[in-house]
Design an enzyme around this catalytic site. Structure first.
Site, PDB file in Angstrom:
ATOM      1  N   VAL A   1       0.855  -1.192   0.000  1.00 55.38           N
ATOM      2  CA  VAL A   1       0.000   0.000   0.000  1.00 55.38           C
ATOM      3  C   VAL A   1       0.890   1.241   0.000  1.00 55.38           C
ATOM      4  O   VAL A   1       1.813   1.348   0.804  1.00 55.38           O
ATOM      5  CB  VAL A   1      -0.923   0.022   1.252  1.00 55.38           C
ATOM      6  CG1 VAL A   1      -1.696   1.333   1.316  1.00 55.38           C
ATOM      7  CG2 VAL A   1      -1.876  -1.161   1.231  1.00 55.38           C
TER       8      VAL A   1
ATOM      9  N   ALA B   1       4.580   4.185   2.750  1.00 57.11           N
ATOM     10  CA  ALA B   1       4.053   2.940   2.179  1.00 57.11           C
ATOM     11  C   ALA B   1       4.229   1.831   3.205  1.00 57.11           C
ATOM     12  O   ALA B   1       4.870   2.029   4.241  1.00 57.11           O
ATOM     13  CB  ALA B   1       4.794   2.586   0.898  1.00 57.11           C
ATOM     14  N   LYS B   2       3.666   0.689   2.952  1.00 54.47           N
ATOM     15  CA  LYS B   2       3.902  -0.477   3.789  1.00 54.47           C
ATOM     16  C   LYS B   2       3.497  -1.709   2.999  1.00 54.47           C
ATOM     17  O   LYS B   2       2.683  -1.612   2.072  1.00 54.47           O
ATOM     18  CB  LYS B   2       3.049  -0.402   5.062  1.00 54.47           C
ATOM     19  CG  LYS B   2       3.609  -1.192   6.214  1.00 54.47           C
ATOM     20  CD  LYS B   2       4.701  -0.422   6.941  1.00 54.47           C
ATOM     21  CE  LYS B   2       5.334  -1.222   8.064  1.00 54.47           C
ATOM     22  NZ  LYS B   2       6.224  -0.391   8.896  1.00 54.47           N
ATOM     23  N   GLY B   3       4.069  -2.847   3.362  1.00 60.18           N
ATOM     24  CA  GLY B   3       3.695  -4.085   2.694  1.00 60.18           C
ATOM     25  C   GLY B   3       3.620  -5.203   3.702  1.00 60.18           C
ATOM     26  O   GLY B   3       4.038  -5.048   4.856  1.00 60.18           O
TER      27      GLY B   3
END
Ligand code: NAD
Length: 423
Positions: A65, A110-112
C-alpha cells in the site's frame, strides 16, 4: 466511518484515521485535502503460490500500500505475520507518511506485508515466498518509486532476496530498491540498530526535559526483536537500568537490572529464541510487564497493546513508542490524563527510516559513510524533530502525539497544495 471502504476497515486503520481526524480538526485542514489524505493513494493485493518442501502448493496473500507520494518516493517496511491484512498495512502506510514528513525526509509513506507465520516456513520456503511476493509487487517498487525495508518478521536476508529478484528482472544490480539489506550488497552501517538507537536518543532527551535522574531510571521493553533488543542494549550502554524485556512468550524481570548482552548471547545461542531459557530473571507475562513500576516503558512489539483495559495500570513516567500504533485512542487519553509523557511512534521509532534514508542516499552516490557519521546524523535529525515537536506541543498546548501528527500532516498538505490536483 462513511469515508472508509470496507476492505480497509479494521481496528488499526480506524486508529490511524481517528488520529488523523483529530489532528486535521485541530489544524483546520482544508476539507478537500482531508478527504484525500485519509485514503491510500494505491493498494495492491497479490496471491503468492509457493511450492512447499513437501511438494504441495500453498497460496499466501500479500499486500503493498502506498499512502502518499507527494514529497518523494514512498517508503515503508514489509511485515510477515499471520494477522497481516489490508487495513493494518494501510494504517502503517499512513503513519509512514507522517513519520517521514516529521523527520524532514524526502519520502512519502508505504507499507507491505504477507499473511504468513515466517517461523513455520523452512528457509527455502521463505525464500520462494519472498521472491514471488517481490515479483508480484515489482510494478510498484523501485528506488525512485517505492522502497521497502524490514519490519516485523522480516530481516536483512529477506531484503537481499527482494533486491536480487528486482535486479534479475531489470538485468542489473539495483541496491537502492530496498533498505535494511546486508552490507555486502549496499547496506548501511548502523541500519540494523537504528530504530532502537533512535528510541534511546529521544528518550534521553525526554528524561532531560523532565529532569529525570539517569542513574535512578529504570526501563521495561516489550518485544525483543530488532527494535526491542537494540533499544534494551543501547539503553544499558547509556547507563540506564533495564529491568524487564519480553518476547511473545513472556518476559524476564530483574529489579536490579538485567545484563542485556548476556541475555542476547543466551537468547541467540540455541537459535530457538526463547527468553525463558536464558534463566536470567524472574518470568513474567507480557501483561505484567506493561504494568511494571518503571521510569520508561517501551512497547516494541505489535499495535494496540495498551488499551482502555490496561492503560489505567500503566505506571511509567515516559512511554516511548518503539512499535507502531501500540496505544489505542482511549488508552492515549487515559495515559495523558495520568500525566505520562508520551513520545509518539511516528517520532520515537523514526530512527529506522532515517537511517534507511542514509542507506538509500549512499546507494545512489555509491559512496559509503562511517558508523560514527551515521550515528551523529541520526542523532541530529531525530533530536531536532523531538525538540521541534516539544516546542510546538508546549506553544499550542497539545499532546506530543498531536504535535507530531500536526507537524507531519502540515508538511504533506503543503506539498499537495504546491503541486495542485491532477489533471
Ligand atoms: P521483530 O519481528 O524483529 O520483533 C518483534 C518482537 O515482538 C519479537 O520479539 C516477538 O516475539 C515480539 N512479539 C510478538 N508478538 C508479541 C506479543 N503479543 N507480545 C509481546 N511481544 C510480542 O519486529 P521489529 O522489527 O522489532 O518491529 C517491532 C515493532 O516496531 C513493530 O510495531 C514495527 O512496526 C515497529 N518498527 C520497526 C522498525 C524496524 O526498523 N524494524 C522501524 C520502526 C518501527
Amino acid at each position: 466511518m462513511r469515508e472508509t471502504v470496507n476492505e480497509l476497515d479494521n481496528p488499526t486503520f480506524r486508529l490511524a484515521v481517528a488520529q488523523f481526524d483529530q489532528a486535521a480538526e485541530r489544524m483546520n485542514l482544508d476539507p478537500n485535502l482531508r478527504e484525500r489524505l485519509k485514503m491510500p493513494e494505491r493498494s495492491l493485493i497479490v496471491s503468492i503460490p509457493i511450492r512447499m518442501d513437501d511438494g504441495t502448493v500453498k497460496l499466501f496473500t500479500g499486500y503493498r500500500v502506498q499512502h502518499d507520494s507527494s514529497r518523494g518516493p514512498s517508503k515503508g517496511g514489509i511485515r510477515y505475520h499471520p494477522d497481516v491484512n489490508l487495513g493494518e498495512v494501510a494504517a502503517l502506510a499512513m503513519w509512514m507518511t507522517w513519520k517521514c514528513a516529521l523527520a524532514g525526509l524526502p519520502y512519502g509513506g508505504a507499507k507491505g506485508g504477507v499473511r504468513v507465520a515466517p517461523d513455520q516456513l523452512s528457509r527455502g520456503e521463505l525464500q520462494r515466498l519472498t521472491r514471488r511476493y517481490a515479483a508480484e509487487i515489482f510494478p510498484m517498487i523501485g528506488p525512485d518509486k517505492d522502497v521497502p525495508a524490514p519490519d516485523v518478521g522480516t530481516d536483512a536476508q529477506v531484503m537481499a532476496w527482494i533486491m536480487d529478484t528486482y535486479s534479475q528482472q531489470v538485468g542489473f544490480a539495483v541496491p537502492g530498491v530496498v533498505t535494511g539489506k546486508p552490507l555486502s550488497i549496499g547496506g548501511s552501517l548502523g541500519r540494523e540498530e537504528a530504530t532502537g538507537r533512535g528510541v534511546v536518543n529521544v528518550t534521553l532527551e525526554a528524561m532531560r526535559h523532565l529532569g529525570v535522574d539517569l542513574q535512578k531510571a529504570t526501563v521495561a521493553v516489550q518485544g525483543f526483536g530488532n527494535v526491542g533488543s537494540n533499544t534494551a542494549r543501547i539503553m544499558q550502554e547509556a547507563g540506564v537500568r533495564v529491568i524487564a524485556v519480553s518476547d511473545k512468550s513472556g518476559g524476564l524481570y530483574n529489579p536490579r537490572g538485567l545484563d542485556i548482552p548476556e541475555v542476547l548471547a543466551r537468547y541467540r545461542v540455541d537459535g530457538r529464541h526463547s527468553l525463558r531459557d536464558t534463566k536470567l530473571g524472574d518470568w513474567i507475562t507480557n501483561e505484567e510487564l506493561l504494568e511494571l513500576e518503571c521510569t520508561v516503558l517501551v512497547p516494541a512489539a505489535l499495535s494496540e497493546q495498551i488499551t482502555h483495559k490496561n492503560a489505567d495500570k500503566v505506571k511509567c513516567r515516559i512511554l516511548a513508542e518503539g512499535a507502531n500504533g501500540p496505544t489505542t485512542l482511549e488508552a492515549d487519553q487515559i495515559l495523558t490524563d495520568k500525566g505520562i509523557f508520551i513520545i509518539p511512534d511516528i517520532l520515537a521509532n523514526s530512527g529506522g527510516v532515517i537511517v534507511s534514508y542514509f542507506e538509500w542516499v549512499q546507494d545512489a552516490q555509491r559512496f559509503f559513510w562511517k558508523a560514527k557519521d551515521i550515528q551523529d546524523r541520526l542523532h541530529e535529525i531525530i533530536t531536532t524533530a523531538f525538540h521541534r515537536t516539544l516546542q510546538f506541543s508546549m506553544a499550542k498546548r497539545v499532546t506530543m502525539r498531536m504535535a507530531a501528527l500536526m507537524n507531519g500532516i502540515d508538511k504533506v498538505a503543503q506539498a499537495h497544495l504546491a503541486r495542485g490536483l491532477y489533471p
